[in-house]
Design a protein around this motif. Structure first.
Motif, PDB file in Angstrom:
ATOM      1  N   ARG A 268       0.811  -1.221   0.000  1.00 13.74           N
ATOM      2  CA  ARG A 268       0.000   0.000   0.000  1.00 13.74           C
ATOM      3  C   ARG A 268       0.846   1.274   0.000  1.00 13.74           C
ATOM      4  NH1 ARG A 268      -4.229  -0.294   4.766  1.00 13.74           N
ATOM      5  NH2 ARG A 268      -4.709   1.760   3.856  1.00 13.74           N
ATOM      6  N   HIS A 269       2.015   1.239   0.665  1.00 21.10           N
ATOM      7  CA  HIS A 269       2.794   2.468   0.842  1.00 21.10           C
ATOM      8  C   HIS A 269       4.169   2.417   0.178  1.00 21.10           C
ATOM      9  CE1 HIS A 269      -0.240   3.757   3.745  1.00 21.10           C
ATOM     10  NE2 HIS A 269      -0.127   2.580   4.343  1.00 21.10           N
ATOM     11  N   THR A 333       2.488   8.457   6.991  1.00 20.01           N
ATOM     12  CA  THR A 333       2.575   8.019   5.598  1.00 20.01           C
ATOM     13  C   THR A 333       2.862   9.223   4.695  1.00 20.01           C
ATOM     14  OG1 THR A 333       0.188   8.275   5.298  1.00 20.01           O
ATOM     15  CG2 THR A 333       0.986   6.119   6.037  1.00 20.01           C
ATOM     16  N   ASP A 334       3.104   8.939   3.429  1.00 20.82           N
ATOM     17  CA  ASP A 334       3.419  10.018   2.486  1.00 20.82           C
ATOM     18  C   ASP A 334       2.282  11.019   2.343  1.00 20.82           C
ATOM     19  OD1 ASP A 334       5.885   8.929   2.043  1.00 20.82           O
ATOM     20  OD2 ASP A 334       5.302   7.834   0.231  1.00 20.82           O
ATOM     21  N   ASP A 335       1.052  10.578   2.551  1.00 20.30           N
ATOM     22  CA  ASP A 335      -0.081  11.506   2.435  1.00 20.30           C
ATOM     23  C   ASP A 335      -0.415  12.183   3.760  1.00 20.30           C
ATOM     24  OD1 ASP A 335      -1.025   9.324   3.775  1.00 20.30           O
ATOM     25  OD2 ASP A 335      -2.621   8.824   2.342  1.00 20.30           O
ATOM     26  N   GLY A 336       0.473  12.054   4.754  1.00 17.13           N
ATOM     27  CA  GLY A 336       0.312  12.774   6.015  1.00 17.13           C
ATOM     28  C   GLY A 336      -0.567  12.111   7.040  1.00 17.13           C
ATOM     29  N   ARG A 337      -0.911  10.862   6.833  1.00 17.15           N
ATOM     30  CA  ARG A 337      -1.757  10.163   7.808  1.00 17.15           C
ATOM     31  C   ARG A 337      -0.906   9.426   8.839  1.00 17.15           C
ATOM     32  NH1 ARG A 337      -6.388   7.334   3.936  1.00 17.15           N
ATOM     33  NH2 ARG A 337      -7.183   9.283   2.994  1.00 17.15           N
TER      34      ARG A 337
END
Length: 390
Positions: A268-269, A333-337
């Motif tokens: 996923r990441h 995560t890369d999207d800031g979560r």
């Protein structure tokens, strides 16, 4: 027998040439290439400086004096720059660089003075960079390679010999009226200072070699991504812990850890984020272990712990603390979560070292399997193993 100063200079030129050859041979084979490159520059400058002093019979005296002493001082500054990079991996402080530049510029008007005064000035200015090198080694003496200690001692000897030469030139200037004439004390001080400088160069090469050897040993025994021990050295340390447990009648706990659903993390990441998760997890675990504990990576997302002198309650308490620490790692995560990783664990015990390493691994692996299939994010204690399986 008293050596003439020109004879001393010729001997030193041969010594610096040998050191330059050694530096050229080892630079590309050792990890500290930048530090060795700077030391090589210093060695070349010192060779040129001694050559200029020796060339006073064919070169105008002012040129010989200014260029020779200036190049020698620049060579020392390059040596100290290499030491700074090797010990602290950063440039010299600005004030030290300014001091070195001021010392070099102070050599320019030396040709205006008589020979005893020139000897006095040079003997006061030349030791200053060496003193900073001594301070660098002394300040970091508890964490640097042992082979670097003689380098600091050599630079201290350089400074002491040159300062003594300056004091002698101030008190007895007639001894220095003609620097080409032999004089016992002057020759002894010259030999001491410059041979110590030469010896510091060979010592620095030895220190670089020692660091490279230690780095290679660490690469062979530790996982490059997480810094945890590799499996083979960890197995040797487990055997040592079991032997000690038999002697002291204590319990060894062996723990297998496996990150939950780690494959989905990579899927996923991405693997870059997955590597960061492994690194952060490993650092979090290692920071909360005792010096006697052993932490290793078995492969992939599986790790192992050897906890000497730990019973079931102690091992499970360590795992509870690690679980809380992992929850507080603050991964994003890369999207800031926010992202939280959990792990499952299997624990096997060896009371008084009665259970061998192979059996411990099998029992811990079986307990880990139960933890995985029991819902994950938990630890399972293996059932006591029969004495016959020890």
């Amino acid at each position: 027998m008293t050596l003439h100063p020109p004879t001393i200079l010729v001997m030193l030129l041969l010594g610096y040439a040998m050191l330059g050859l050694q530096l050229a041979m080892v630079r590309r084979r050792l990890l500290e290439e930048e530090a060795l490159r700077r030391w090589s520059w210093g060695n070349s400058l010192l060779m040129l400086g001694h050559l200029m002093l020796l060339a006073r019979v064919v070169v105008p005296l002012p040129v010989s004096v200014i260029a020779g002493n200036g190049l020698i001082l620049l060579g020392e500054c390059a040596y100290v720059t290499a030491l700074q990079h090797f010990i602290e991996d950063r440039p010299m402080p600005r004030w030290v660089r300014r001091l070195c530049l001021a010392c070099v510029l102070a050599m320019v008007p030396m040709a205006l003075f008589d020979t005893p005064t020139r000897v006095f000035i040079a003997s006061l200015l030349t030791p200053l960079p060496a003193l900073w090198g001594v301070w660098l080694v002394w300040r970091a003496r508890h964490r640097i390679e042992r082979s670097l200690w003689p380098v600091g001692a050599g630079m201290a000897l350089i400074a002491a010999a040159l300062l003594a030469r300056g004091a002698h030139a101030a008190l007895h200037p007639h001894y220095y009226a003609d620097p080409t004439l032999p004089h016992g004390l002057q020759a002894a001080l010259l030999v001491t200072s410059f041979v110590a400088l030469l010896g510091a160069g060979f010592g620095f090469v030895l220190a670089c070699t020692e660091r490279a050897t230690r780095s290679l040993e660490r690469l062979a025994s530790h996982d490059h991504l997480t810094g945890a021990l590799n499996r083979q050295p960890a197995e040797l340390m487990l055997d040592n812990a079991l032997q000690r447990a038999r002697r002291e009648r204590t319990t060894v706990a062996y723990v297998l850890l496996d990150l939950d659903r780690f494959k989905s993390v990579n899927d996923r990441h991405g693997h870059v984020f997955g590597d960061e998760v492994l690194r952060r997890f490993a650092h979090t675990v290692a920071a909360r272990l005792r010096a006697s504990d052993v932490f290793s990576r078995c492969g992939g997302e599986e790790f192992a712990l050897v906890l000497p002198d730990s019973d079931a309650a102690g091992a499970l308490g360590v795992l509870d603390e690690l679980r809380r620490a992992c929850a507080a790692m603050g991964l994003m995560t890369d999207d800031g979560r926010p992202f939280t990783i959990t792990f499952s664990a299997g624990v096997a015990l060896s009371p008084a070292g009665s259970v061998g390493a192979g059996t411990l691994y099998r029992e811990a692996d079986r307990a880990l399997y139960e933890a995985k299939h029991g819902g994950r994010d938990r630890a399972v204690l293996a059932q006591p193993v029969a004495a016959a399986s020890a």
